[in-house]
Design a protein around this motif. Sequence first.
Motif, mmCIF file in Angstrom:
data_model
loop_
_atom_site.group_PDB
_atom_site.id
_atom_site.type_symbol
_atom_site.label_atom_id
_atom_site.label_comp_id
_atom_site.label_asym_id
_atom_site.label_seq_id
_atom_site.Cartn_x
_atom_site.Cartn_y
_atom_site.Cartn_z
ATOM 1 N N ALA A 64 0.880 -1.178 -0.084
ATOM 2 C CA ALA A 64 -0.117 -0.048 0.052
ATOM 3 C C ALA A 64 0.857 1.380 0.000
ATOM 4 C CB ALA A 64 -0.898 -0.061 1.228
ATOM 5 N N ALA A 65 0.401 2.394 -0.596
ATOM 6 C CA ALA A 65 1.023 3.621 -0.680
ATOM 7 C C ALA A 65 0.034 4.743 -0.199
ATOM 8 C CB ALA A 65 1.637 3.760 -2.176
ATOM 9 N N GLY A 66 0.536 5.534 0.657
ATOM 10 C CA GLY A 66 -0.457 6.390 1.479
ATOM 11 C C GLY A 66 0.014 7.778 0.703
ATOM 12 N N HIS A 67 -0.968 8.392 0.305
ATOM 13 C CA HIS A 67 -0.682 9.930 -0.188
ATOM 14 C C HIS A 67 -0.563 10.866 0.982
ATOM 15 C CE1 HIS A 67 -2.134 10.037 -4.600
ATOM 16 N NE2 HIS A 67 -1.917 8.551 -4.485
ATOM 17 N N ILE A 68 0.420 11.650 0.576
ATOM 18 C CA ILE A 68 0.638 12.865 2.034
ATOM 19 C C ILE A 68 1.048 13.978 1.020
ATOM 20 C CG2 ILE A 68 3.189 12.136 1.518
ATOM 21 C CD1 ILE A 68 1.124 13.271 4.923
ATOM 22 N N THR A 69 0.353 15.269 1.531
ATOM 23 C CA THR A 69 0.694 16.361 1.089
ATOM 24 C C THR A 69 1.162 17.712 1.939
ATOM 25 O OG1 THR A 69 -1.659 17.382 1.387
ATOM 26 C CG2 THR A 69 -1.193 16.333 -0.466
ATOM 27 N N CYS A 70 1.670 18.619 1.648
ATOM 28 C CA CYS A 70 2.203 19.265 2.549
ATOM 29 C C CYS A 70 1.284 20.711 2.544
ATOM 30 C CB CYS A 70 3.567 19.728 2.311
ATOM 31 S SG CYS A 70 3.893 20.322 0.609
ATOM 32 N N VAL A 71 0.261 20.577 1.836
ATOM 33 C CA VAL A 71 -0.638 21.828 1.938
ATOM 34 C C VAL A 71 -1.328 22.045 3.031
ATOM 35 C CG1 VAL A 71 -2.370 20.772 0.631
ATOM 36 C CG2 VAL A 71 -2.388 23.245 0.564
ATOM 37 N N GLY A 72 -1.298 23.442 3.849
ATOM 38 C CA GLY A 72 -2.332 23.362 4.901
ATOM 39 C C GLY A 72 -1.760 22.847 6.213
ATOM 40 N N ARG A 97 2.783 18.229 -3.467
ATOM 41 C CA ARG A 97 2.782 19.680 -2.722
ATOM 42 C C ARG A 97 1.125 19.461 -2.334
ATOM 43 N NH1 ARG A 97 1.750 24.713 -5.901
ATOM 44 N NH2 ARG A 97 -0.496 23.686 -6.171
ATOM 45 N N GLY A 98 0.307 19.195 -3.176
ATOM 46 C CA GLY A 98 -1.304 19.148 -2.923
ATOM 47 C C GLY A 98 -2.010 20.495 -3.458
ATOM 48 N N ASP A 99 -3.143 20.385 -3.609
ATOM 49 C CA ASP A 99 -4.046 21.334 -3.989
ATOM 50 C C ASP A 99 -4.589 22.142 -2.788
ATOM 51 O OD1 ASP A 99 -3.944 20.905 -6.918
ATOM 52 O OD2 ASP A 99 -5.244 19.055 -6.906
ATOM 53 N N PRO A 100 -4.801 23.401 -2.912
ATOM 54 C CA PRO A 100 -5.317 24.140 -1.958
ATOM 55 C C PRO A 100 -6.869 23.674 -1.536
ATOM 56 C CG PRO A 100 -4.238 25.507 -3.385
ATOM 57 C CD PRO A 100 -4.275 24.201 -4.030
ATOM 58 N N ALA A 101 -7.208 23.796 -0.435
ATOM 59 C CA ALA A 101 -8.466 23.211 0.050
ATOM 60 C C ALA A 101 -9.703 23.745 -1.106
ATOM 61 C CB ALA A 101 -8.846 23.889 1.632
ATOM 62 N N GLU A 102 -9.415 25.006 -1.426
ATOM 63 C CA GLU A 102 -10.460 25.535 -2.463
ATOM 64 C C GLU A 102 -10.410 24.691 -3.739
ATOM 65 O OE1 GLU A 102 -9.076 28.355 0.370
ATOM 66 O OE2 GLU A 102 -7.981 27.214 -0.993
ATOM 67 N N GLY A 103 -9.476 23.891 -3.955
ATOM 68 C CA GLY A 103 -9.506 23.123 -5.227
ATOM 69 C C GLY A 103 -8.361 23.467 -6.267
ATOM 70 N N ILE A 104 -8.227 22.815 -7.541
ATOM 71 C CA ILE A 104 -7.313 23.137 -8.587
ATOM 72 C C ILE A 104 -7.296 24.444 -8.842
ATOM 73 C CG2 ILE A 104 -6.372 22.420 -10.792
ATOM 74 C CD1 ILE A 104 -7.376 19.611 -10.118
#
Length: 285
Positions: A64-72, A97-104
Motif C-alpha cells: 500500500a502507498a498512502g498519499h501525503i501532501t504538505c498544503v495547509g 505538494r497538494g492542491d489548496p482546500a479551495e481546489g485546483i
Amino acid sequence: MNQPEISFELFPPKRPEGAPKVIDVASELATLDPDFISVTYGAGGSSRERTLGIAAALAEKAPAAGHITCVGASRTEVDSVLKEYWAAGVRRIVALRGDPAEGIGALYEPHADGYAYAADLVAGAKNVADFDISVGCYPETHPEARGLHDELDNLKRKFDAGADRALTQFFFEPEVFLRYRDAATDFGIDKPITPGIMLQSNFKGLQKIARLCGAFTPLKIIRIYEACGDDADARDRATVEITTSICARLASEGVEAFHFYAMNRAPLAIEVCRNLGLAKDRRAA
C-alpha cells in the motif's frame, strides 16, 4: 522484456461506512499482484483519517502507498501522519505538494511552519522513515510552471531529495509521455517516470479536470465519447479501448510500468490489464 510493473490509485470514501466497498475494490485489484495500490489524500488533507484507515487496511492485502501532501499543514502534523503510516505497515508514500482546500487553480500558499513544496516534503519524509517515495509530474507541464524547463527542474529537485519514481498526470496521447520521458533524460533525470493512465468513463467530468490540469484532449477522443452519448456501457467500452491503445503504444516504445487511476472501479482496470497480457498470475511469472 521484463514483466511490466503495474500500480493502481484509489480514493477514500466520503464517509466511514464506505470503507468496505473501497477495500473490496482493492481486493479485486490485488489479484493482479500490483507493485502497490495507493490511496489519495483530499485537498488540504481533508480526507486524512479515511486515507490512513484505508491505507492501513490495504497493507494487509497488497503493498500500500498512502498519499501525503504538505498544503495547509505544519511539519509536525505531516510528520505525525508519516509516522502513523509507518506504524500501520505502510512503507510507500506518494508525496505531493497538494492542491489548496479551495481546489485546483486556487492560489497556493505554503504553510508558515510546513514543508513549502514537494521536494521539501520528500526530504522530510526520508528523515522520518525509509519510505519508498513516488512523486507527481506533468508531461504537459504543471499549470503553475513557466515551461518545460521549469517543470523538469522541479522534478529533478524531488528526485535529488530522495524520491524513487515519478507518476505522471494523465494524458490522452502516448507521444505526450514519450516526448516528456525523452526530455527528462536529456535534462539529466535517470530515475523511473511512470505514465499515469486514467480510467474515468465520465467524460464530461474528465474534461473539466483536464482543463484545470492542462491536459490536451484530442478531437478524436472527444468524438468517440460524444458518439457514446448517455450510454454508460458504451463509455466504459470506449475507455477500455482508448487506454489499452495508449498502453500498447507505450509498451512498444519500451515503457515497462503503468500506474492506473482506477477511480474505485476494478472491472475497467482488470479488463485493460487483461488486454495487455497483465491479468495473469504475475507471481508465477
